[in-house]
Scaffold this motif. Sequence first.
Motif: not given
Length: 228
Positions: A78-82, A98-100, A135, A154, A201, A204
């Motif tokens: 997922n492009k929002y995953v860290r 991912l999504y907190q 995030l 962040r 940042e 991703t």
Amino acid sequence: MCVYSSETGIWAFKQLRTPCPLQVYGFNKSLILDGMVYKWDKRVDDDTGPGVLVVYDFYAEKGDDNQCRIIHLPGTYNKYVRRCLTASCGDVIYVEILYQRLKVWKLKSNNSSDGEWWQLTREEIDMLSVGFDVLCFPLGMNPFDTDLIYLWSRQHRCVVSGNLRTQEFTLHREAETWSDGEGSWRINTSDSKKYMEETYEFDTNSVITLSQYVLPQWMDPVPSCPPY
């Protein structure tokens, strides 16, 4: 890959051969643990997946099928995953936010017989419920305690330490250089701001792999790696 031997005092070049074509993300660092090299990469034929863990055994005999393994990472991309790859108490640990939602996996074994390589170490943690609704980047685990995790906030631009068992998380923004008090982690806050936020940042795709290794006091200075 160049490898330095403290026994011989000599650098050696080793060519890692993988059983399938990889994209070779040279930017990502390797994790070294018990004579094994762990490195995140992506298969050429699976650009949309979460990637794979390349495991290379320096002590395996040449031609051994187990000398280099390809292990798929858990979850979906997922492009929002860290994400980060780290080690704790002798185990390889993979952390995802991912999504907190914070998840922590442990690599079960390099010789898994059931095909299930990863095991969740505990139930996922909702970062919103512990006071972090923005995030965070996962940095790594405490090398000696699998309950302790380190993140980068962040919003506050500083290190966050957390206890996964008690779900207590603490900001460390008051010090220019932060240490966990046990010598396990030491982070320069000002340098980390630029490194973390400029490097990860917007990238991703990457899996953060920060070095947890410190040269022992008995070891002589390591000479520079020769060009190759």
